[in-house]
Scaffold this active site. Structure first.
Site, mmCIF file in Angstrom:
data_model
loop_
_atom_site.group_PDB
_atom_site.id
_atom_site.type_symbol
_atom_site.label_atom_id
_atom_site.label_comp_id
_atom_site.label_asym_id
_atom_site.label_seq_id
_atom_site.Cartn_x
_atom_site.Cartn_y
_atom_site.Cartn_z
ATOM 1 N N GLU A 22 114.413 40.029 99.997
ATOM 2 C CA GLU A 22 113.063 39.743 100.467
ATOM 3 C C GLU A 22 112.076 40.799 99.969
ATOM 4 O O GLU A 22 110.967 40.467 99.531
ATOM 5 C CB GLU A 22 113.064 39.652 101.991
ATOM 6 C CG GLU A 22 113.844 38.469 102.533
ATOM 7 C CD GLU A 22 115.366 38.613 102.479
ATOM 8 O OE1 GLU A 22 116.044 37.570 102.553
ATOM 9 O OE2 GLU A 22 115.885 39.739 102.368
ATOM 10 N N HIS A 70 102.776 57.398 103.174
ATOM 11 C CA HIS A 70 102.826 57.821 101.771
ATOM 12 C C HIS A 70 102.626 56.685 100.777
ATOM 13 O O HIS A 70 102.187 56.938 99.654
ATOM 14 C CB HIS A 70 104.167 58.493 101.477
ATOM 15 C CG HIS A 70 104.338 59.788 102.193
ATOM 16 N ND1 HIS A 70 105.442 60.597 102.002
ATOM 17 C CD2 HIS A 70 103.577 60.413 103.120
ATOM 18 C CE1 HIS A 70 105.336 61.667 102.762
ATOM 19 N NE2 HIS A 70 104.218 61.579 103.459
ATOM 20 N N ARG A 122 99.205 57.951 93.378
ATOM 21 C CA ARG A 122 100.472 57.253 93.106
ATOM 22 C C ARG A 122 100.320 55.745 93.326
ATOM 23 O O ARG A 122 100.868 54.945 92.569
ATOM 24 C CB ARG A 122 101.575 57.837 93.975
ATOM 25 C CG ARG A 122 101.830 59.293 93.610
ATOM 26 C CD ARG A 122 102.704 59.995 94.593
ATOM 27 N NE ARG A 122 102.805 61.407 94.221
ATOM 28 C CZ ARG A 122 102.982 62.368 95.086
ATOM 29 N NH1 ARG A 122 103.084 62.094 96.379
ATOM 30 N NH2 ARG A 122 103.068 63.613 94.685
ATOM 31 N N GLY A 159 117.365 42.225 104.036
ATOM 32 C CA GLY A 159 115.994 42.597 103.704
ATOM 33 C C GLY A 159 115.819 42.986 102.250
ATOM 34 O O GLY A 159 114.688 43.105 101.774
ATOM 35 N N GLY A 202 118.774 38.648 105.846
ATOM 36 C CA GLY A 202 119.997 39.257 106.360
ATOM 37 C C GLY A 202 120.000 40.764 106.169
ATOM 38 O O GLY A 202 120.193 41.528 107.108
#
Length: 142
Positions: free
Chosen positions: A71, A98, A136, A68, A66
């Protein structure tokens, strides 16, 4: 590219549209469910997508619900998954450039179907920039 896709009941309609788009673009979607709009618990269908990405069974994954949010949270619990919650084209582009997002999460209640399909197109077409961003990613995976 082979792409696992999964949703709960609140993302089912867009999941079906995205599967058609993936096929039209020459990709192979692997549907991990759900298979109707009957209410279900999203972890049952999102975890298999994330695990398929992490294991290398598929190249990437798409999860839907609905909003996200749940999820994305579920997918990101699996080591090696970098799931970006996307709400527009720019969030999808930056998630790839990125963050090398190998999974995206979309909320069916948050956007139009056309926006969702365009987000998927941008995410598929955008390369990871690497460079300073790789350090990163390495920290995420450490």
């Amino acid at each position: 590219m082979t792409i696992a896709i999964g949703s709960d009941h609140a993302g089912f309609r867009y999941k079906e549209a995205i599967k058609n788009l993936l096929t039209d673009l020459g990709h192979t979607p692997i549907d991990k469910g759900t298979f109707s709009e009957e209410p279900v618990d999203y972890p049952r269908f999102i975890r298999p997508v994330a695990e398929a990405v992490a294991s290398g069974e598929v190249d990437r994954g798409i999860v839907l619900g609905g909003s996200g949010n749940g999820e994305a949270m579920m997918a990101n619990r699996i080591k090696g998954v970098r799931c970006a919650l996307c709400w527009n084209e720019e969030s999808a582009r930056l998630g790839r450039q990125h963050n090398n997002a190998n999974v995206i999460s979309l909320g069916q209640r948050m956007m139009s179907e056309e926006t969702a399909l365009q987000i998927v197109r941008v995410w598929l077409d955008t390369p990871f920039e690497g460079g300073r961003h790789q350090a990163r990613i390495d920290q995420l995976d450490a």
